[in-house]
Design an enzyme around this catalytic site. Sequence first.
Site, PDB file in Angstrom:
ATOM      1  N   ILE A 151       0.841  -1.196   0.000  1.00 56.17           N
ATOM      2  CA  ILE A 151       0.000   0.000   0.000  1.00 56.17           C
ATOM      3  C   ILE A 151       0.877   1.247   0.000  1.00 56.17           C
ATOM      4  CG2 ILE A 151      -1.725   1.274   1.342  1.00 56.17           C
ATOM      5  CD1 ILE A 151      -2.666  -1.605   2.270  1.00 56.17           C
ATOM      6  N   TYR A 152       2.006   1.181   0.693  1.00 53.56           N
ATOM      7  CA  TYR A 152       2.956   2.301   0.654  1.00 53.56           C
ATOM      8  C   TYR A 152       3.357   2.627  -0.778  1.00 53.56           C
ATOM      9  CZ  TYR A 152       7.547   4.576   0.884  1.00 53.56           C
ATOM     10  OH  TYR A 152       8.614   5.411   0.685  1.00 53.56           O
ATOM     11  N   ALA A 153       3.769   1.598  -1.531  1.00 52.31           N
ATOM     12  CA  ALA A 153       4.173   1.815  -2.922  1.00 52.31           C
ATOM     13  C   ALA A 153       3.005   2.337  -3.751  1.00 52.31           C
ATOM     14  CB  ALA A 153       4.713   0.522  -3.514  1.00 52.31           C
ATOM     15  N   THR A 155       0.521   4.220  -2.764  1.00 45.75           N
ATOM     16  CA  THR A 155       0.269   5.645  -2.504  1.00 45.75           C
ATOM     17  C   THR A 155       1.329   6.525  -3.158  1.00 45.75           C
ATOM     18  OG1 THR A 155       1.454   5.582  -0.369  1.00 45.75           O
ATOM     19  CG2 THR A 155      -0.927   5.176  -0.339  1.00 45.75           C
TER      20      THR A 155
END
Length: 349
Positions: A151-153, A155
Amino acid sequence: MRVFVTGTAGFIGFHVARRLLSEGHTVVGFDGMTPYYDPRLKQARVAILEGYEGFTPVTAMLEDMDALKKATDLAEPEVIIHLAAQAGVRYSIENPAAYIQSNVVGSANLLELAKAIKPRHVLLASTSAVYGASPHVPFLETDHTDEPLSIYAGTKKSMEAIAHSYAHLFRIPTTVFRFFTVYGPWGRPDMALFKFVDAILKDQPIDIYGEGKMSRDFTYIDDLVDSILRLIDTVPGSALPAPAKDSHSPSAPYRVVNVGGGTPVALPDFVAAIEDALGKKAVQRMLPMQPGDVPRTFADPSLLISLLGNAPATPVDVGVRSFVDWYCEYHQFQRPATAFDTRALQKAS
């Protein structure tokens, strides 16, 4: 030069702001001081920046549009360097809302203000994680990046896409840099280097994910800062000659640049460098790959070299020893006796 820097209480933002201030620039620093990790480390970084006459700190969240506008009005920036983000691959699985709010909504707020500010250059921090588990190495800026594994990537990829839209619609010169495992003094406690050094000094085991079959393209913080500051004057859409393998958009003053050295280090070799710096062996606990993690990162630095003439090149053993020196001083551990004294390097960083 007047510069608005977000994330100045964070690892990279602190180093960027300190370098700008040491060169005589004026910096308004913006940071939410969130408790994702020990706020005392963030406060210690800010205290150093407050020793410079040209620094003005603002504590607020990127999602707070009113506070962000007041800060940019105060800064009247010629250049915006956006480094603030909710970081960390693993925590993004636990708390995705924090990443969407900070990395997507907060970044969009800043871009909306840039539309009115009209700075000569906006520089935004992204991540090598957008390449996911791509089998094509080294990673090139023009590679397919639509399959993020965390999810970090996701965003960060969203931020890149929104930034391109703003660059196209409002002609905002924009450079996005993709970082590759940045490390060094004043680093984050959730990063492997910090965790490993802390555990080894405390005679605790270290967790080796992927059973050690991973590699990372490590980037020493001083090399990263040099690249960021030099890219300020490399403005997309200018009359500069187009370099080879350029990622410059055909429809906007927008470019993506890998900031990495293109020299991946296997995880066992990274651990060995830490052991050498500490003069102490680690007790290793082998574990499977964690969800959202990638087996390797590997930058193609061709574009960065075309733009600046060089790429990050500090050897991992040198950078690791510098971090160990800082860590021992900051936490008041007795400095390990090593055959290589990096105190001069640590002081410079």
